[in-house]
Structure formats: structure tokens, C-alpha cells
Enzyme design. Structure first.
Site, short mmCIF file in Angstrom:
data_model
loop_
_atom_site.label_atom_id
_atom_site.label_comp_id
_atom_site.label_asym_id
_atom_site.label_seq_id
_atom_site.Cartn_x
_atom_site.Cartn_y
_atom_site.Cartn_z
N HIS A 161 55.06 41.34 56.49
CA HIS A 161 54.03 41.54 57.51
C HIS A 161 54.57 42.25 58.75
O HIS A 161 54.06 43.28 59.18
CB HIS A 161 53.42 40.21 57.94
N LYS A 199 56.42 28.61 62.89
CA LYS A 199 55.42 27.57 62.69
C LYS A 199 55.57 26.50 63.77
O LYS A 199 56.62 26.38 64.39
CB LYS A 199 55.55 26.95 61.30
N GLU A 252 52.18 30.61 64.38
CA GLU A 252 51.25 29.65 63.79
C GLU A 252 51.43 28.31 64.49
O GLU A 252 52.55 27.93 64.83
CB GLU A 252 51.51 29.50 62.30
N HIS A 266 48.37 41.15 52.70
CA HIS A 266 47.00 41.03 53.19
C HIS A 266 46.86 41.44 54.65
O HIS A 266 45.76 41.79 55.10
CB HIS A 266 46.47 39.60 52.97
N ASP A 279 59.28 34.95 54.60
CA ASP A 279 57.85 34.76 54.36
C ASP A 279 57.01 35.80 55.07
O ASP A 279 56.03 36.30 54.51
CB ASP A 279 57.45 33.35 54.81
N LYS A 328 52.91 38.84 47.45
CA LYS A 328 54.24 38.61 47.99
C LYS A 328 54.67 37.16 47.70
O LYS A 328 53.80 36.32 47.45
CB LYS A 328 54.26 38.89 49.48
N ARG A 385 45.79 26.89 33.06
CA ARG A 385 46.10 25.84 32.08
C ARG A 385 44.95 24.88 31.84
O ARG A 385 44.97 24.12 30.88
CB ARG A 385 47.33 25.05 32.53
N LYS A 402 43.69 44.02 57.28
CA LYS A 402 42.95 43.59 58.47
C LYS A 402 42.50 44.81 59.27
O LYS A 402 43.23 45.78 59.42
CB LYS A 402 43.83 42.68 59.33
#
Length: 508
Positions: free
Chosen positions: A262, A360, A238, A200, A257, A170, A63, A204
Site C-alpha cells: 500500500h 495498529k 489503524e 485494494h 502487511d 496480497k 470445503r 480507492k
């Protein structure tokens, strides 16, 4: 007589790097964090490694009311800050010549008309040859609109040997029903073979090394079965909170998520049978067999856990709880921690539990697969001599410090027979002089080349949602998530889930 061809390499020599053909890449959402921190630097690093054609072109769609110079400055700043291979003026000048920017909103037909003109101009001025890929680095809610606009302007249409591909980030839906609906929308515009779903983690090096380790070494595969394996733990932890991702994360949670994509992909690669060959069709077939064989526990209250981090001290710093994060509703039941016990009902894995966890604000950042072997049936030593020896464990470290560790018992030096656990460690950083490319480098190159072994197929996406949907439905009626302290390894109920089986989570 000396042949004039002597010294030339075989074009099928797998040691030669794959180089993308002349082509263009259009990134929708070029101003977002993913594009700025990962995609643009990955594209530059590919160019710096000589893996992009000199005719490559990058078009940004967003934008912003930017001039060409504004866009070039933005791209250069992103590269200088995040490049892995170092800034090279010659590479930059080559890449800059193919930069274009189209200003517009995702639902503006006129903007897509300008994009079509830009693509046609690049075919003439850069020689991209009609080959173009469209990267949707945007919220999934915009996927249908963008795909339909691409179709309306004919940008999805290829002619002859040209390619037109779409790369999707995703999440691929938020449940099975939405994933199927999303697939219908995309498949109306692009053939399935031209749809590249980015996970992703599959790019790896360590994840790819799972197959190399299993299928190229005699010592591992014979033990890779229920006869010898007690259980398998797959962890993605994490040590940070949600940061500025509240708008995305609330309502999504840890299970949607990362477990749906994953961790279930890591499970499939760990549990699958050897593919007949290293092709996308053969690898997908084996992964689909695993996912279709997954069985959940009968009592989801006992075999699943969902949690939410509270406020507290982490690493000497006071941090906010999830409900105190900016823009998070006070009554949110979004899971910031998820743990699941499941089985893979195949001959190889019959009776072996797989434990998956993600969260997390945990004790440290680590992603790993731990294969925990059964105890020796008979140990010909006195109990007092082996008190420090546990189960053999093979750990595949996905991040950080990519590599592999094997834990086994060894004799302590001395006159007595005393056994103690020791580790043998392989690290990518120590074993190879080559730097591992970032996952996005590998995946973007694969998409431009048209190689899809590392991209989940729609069938894999649907099978993953079939596994997760019953769990999410159970949690929706289970009340509030279990609380856990920042810097811990999750709720006490997660430890209790394994304790009921006489097991415990590894401390990475």
C-alpha cells in the site's frame, strides 16, 4: 434530413460506463471474511449498477458441504448485510440464476474436475462464452497448489478470443526470494497479462485522484519538486488491534502487511513523472522508475523504527497488548508499528525525505499523504506577527472522509497584520452527488474487463521487496520492537527519528 444515428452516443465516449463481457468468476475461499464482507457485496453492487452482463456467473469453491440452497442463502445474507447500493429483488434473481457451488479442498483433483464441469455447464446454460477469472481469496501458501490444479484440468487454457485470468490477493510473497518463486509458479500457468494482483488501496477514488490532481491542474505540478517541497509523510494508521487475524499477522507485521504494498504504491504515485498516456504500460513504467530510485538511509537504526503495542487504555477501554492477544507467542517480535525514512534519487526529488509509517492501536484511523512545503525564504513581517503560521501543507486523505486539504497562512481580521494558519478543504462527499464505489468494485470490474492500470506488475512487487528486505533483515538482528501505548502515535523512537531532522509527524 434527420440522420437515424442522431442522438446515439459514440461507442468510444469515455462517459459511458464500462460493462463486463459475458463471463464467470470463480472465488476460491468464498466462505472467508474477505469474500463475505467485500467481494460478494462488490459483485452484487456491480450488478445492481448494471455493470455486469446478464450472463455473469459466480461460482464458489470451498470445503463446506453445501447444497445449492445453502450457497444461495449464504450469498444473499452477505449481500443484504454489506451491500452499498441497497438490496434489489430483481438484481438478486438475475445474479442467483448464475450461482454455483463446488465443494472440495484446494488439493483435491476430483473437486477441480467438478469445477471444470461447472465452468463448461455455465458456458452452455449462461452463455459465459469461455470467459472465466479465478479469484484466489486464500492464504498465499495455497497459490501454487491451486494454480497447478487449474492447469492440470485445463481451466487455465483459453481458446480464440476467450480469457482466462487469475486474481491474487496480497501478500505477494514474504520477501524478494519468495515473491520471485511465487511469480514463477503463477507464470507457468497464466500469462503475465492475465495475472491481476489486487492492492485494494489502488482502487480507492482518492488514490486515483492523485494522478488527476497532479496532472490535470496547472497549479500543483510546478511546485511538486525538491525546489519547493521540504518532505513528504505517508501514513496508514489503524485504531484497532489484530483482532482475530493472529494466525495471519504474527510473523508478517506492519511493514510486510501494508508498507511493502500500500504505502510504497502511494509513494510511487506521489513521486512519479507524468505518464505519456493513461495506459497500464505507461503508468507501470513511471512507478517502476520511482521504486528503482528509492534509497534507504545508511544507518537503519536511525532511519527505521519498529514497534509493538502494549496493554493499556484506549478510548476509555482497557485493551490487551499484542503479546496478550489470542494465539500470539509470548516472545513474538512481530512489528505492529513500522516507520521508515527513505529518499527517491531523481532530479525531481533529490534530497527530499519521504517518511512512511503504519501501525495498529494508534490514536485514530487515517490514511493520508502529506506534502509539506518549504518555509518562505523571506517573510516581510515581524516575528511576533507570524508566530501562529507554519509550513504550507497539502494533505490527500485516502480514508476516511476522502478528500484533500490545503493549509496556508492568512491574515487574521483586524487592524494589525497577524498571520494564522487556515485550511481549505475538498471532500468527495460534499463535492459530488455520486457515491464513490468501493475499491473492490472498481478492481473486480477492471479484472473482468481486462484493464490493468491499477494492478501492480511483478516488477513493482520485486522492487518493493528490494526496498524492504534490508530493513527486515536489520530488524531481525535488532532485538525486540520498541513498545508503545494504545491510543498513542507509536513509539517515542519514531518521534525521535524525525526530531533528529528538525521535523515532526503530523497529527491528522
Amino acid at each position: 434530413m434527420h440522420s437515424p444515428l442522431a442522438g446515439l452516443k459514440d461507442p468510444d465516449d469515455r462517459r459511458l460506463p464500462r460493462i463486463a463481457p459475458p463471463c464467470g468468476l470463480v472465488i476460491f475461499g468464498i466462505t472467508g471474511d474477505l469474500a463475505r464482507k467485500k467481494l460478494v457485496p462488490a459483485i452484487y453492487d456491480l450488478a445492481n449498477r448494471g455493470l455486469l452482463s446478464p450472463a455473469f456467473a459466480l461460482t464458489g469453491f470451498a470445503r463446506r458441504d453445501w447444497s445449492t440452497q445453502d450457497f444461495e442463502d449464504y450469498i444473499r445474507t452477505s449481500i443484504e448485510k454489506h451491500t452499498r447500493t441497497g438490496f434489489n429483488e430483481r438484481t438478486w434473481n438475475q445474479l442467483r440464476a448464475g450461482l454455483r457451488f463446488v465443494s472440495g479442498t484446494f488439493d483435491d483433483p476430483a473437486a477441480y474436475g467438478r469445477l471444470a464441469e461447472t465452468v463448461a455447464e455455465l458456458d452452455k446454460s449462461r452463455g459465459t462464452g469461455g470467459n472465466h477469472a479465478f479469484y484466489l481469496s486464500i492464504p498465499p501458501s495455497w497459490f501454487p497448489e491451486v494454480c497447478e490444479q487449474l492447469a492440470a484440468t485445463g481451466l487455465n487454457q483459453r481458446h480464440g478470443n476467450e480469457f482466462r485470468r487469475v486474481i491474487i490477493e496480497k501478500p505477494f510473497g514474504h520477501n524478494l526470494e519468495s515473491a520471485i518463486e511465487l511469480s514463477k509458479v503463477v507464470s507457468r500457468v497464466f500469462d503475465e497479462d492475465d495475472v491481476f494482483r489486487i492492492d485494494h488501496y489502488l482502487g480507492k477514488e482518492t488514490v486515483q485522484n492523485i494522478m488527476a490532481m497532479r496532472f490535470s491542474n496547472t497549479m500543483f505540478e510546478p511546485l511538486w519538486k525538491a525546489n519547493y517541497v521540504d518532505h513528504i509523510q505517508i501514513t496508514m494508521a489503524e485504531d484497532i488491534g489484530i483482532g482475530t487475524r493472529a494466525g495471519y499477522y504474527d510473523g508478517i507485521g506492519a511493514a510486510r502487511d501494508v508498507i511493502q504494498n500500500h504505502l510504497l504504491q502511494l509513494l510511487a504515485l506521489t513521486a512519479m513523472e507524468e505518464p505519456v498516456r493513461f495506459t497500464q504500460e505507461a503508468i507501470r513504467a513511471e512507478k517502476e522508475k520511482v521504486l528503482s530510485a528509492v534509497r534507504l538511509g545508511e544507518d537503519l537504526s536511525a532511519t527505521t523504527v519498529f514497534g509493538q503495542y502494549t496493554s493499556g487504555s484506549q478510548g476509555g477501554t482497557q485493551v490487551r497488548g499484542f503479546l496478550e492477544e489470542d494465539s500470539i507467542p509470548a516472545d513474538s517480535v512481530t512489528d505492529t508499528y513500522a516507520a521508515i525514512k527513505l529518499f527517491v534519487d531523481t532530479r525531481r526529488w533529490a534530497g527530499v525525505p519521504f517518511y512512511l509509517r503504519a501501525g495498529k492501536r494508534l490514536a485514530k484511523r487515517v490514511t493520508e499523504i502529506a506534502v509539506v512545503f518549504k518555509r518562505a525564504a523571506h517573510v516581510p513581517f515581524e516575528n511576533s506577527e507570524v508566530t501562529e503560521s507554519g509550513q504550507n501543507v497539502l494533505v490527500i486523505r485516502v480514508q476516511p472522509d476522502e478528500g484533500m486539504t490545503i493549509k496556508f497562512g492568512a491574515k487574521v481580521p483586524g487592524t494589525e497584520m497577524q498571520i494564522r494558519d487556515v485550511t481549505m478543504d475538498f471532500g468527495y462527499g460534499h463535492a459530488f452527488t455520486e457515491d464513490s464505489p468501493e475499491a473492490y468494485e472498481r478492481l473486480i470490474l477492471d479484472a473482468l474487463v481486462g484493464s490493468a492500470p491499477l494492478f501492480p506488475h511483478q516488477r513493482e512487487v520485486e522492487l518493493s521487496w528490494q526496498i524492504l528486505d534490508p530493513i527486515l533483515e536489520h530488524w531481525a538482528s535488532a532485538g525486540r520492537p520498541d513498545p508503545y501505548r494504545p491510543g498513542s502515535w507509536g513509539p517515542a523512537s519514531s518521534q525521535e527519528m524525525l526530531a533528529r531532522d528538525g521535523r515532526s509527524w503530523r497529527l491528522p
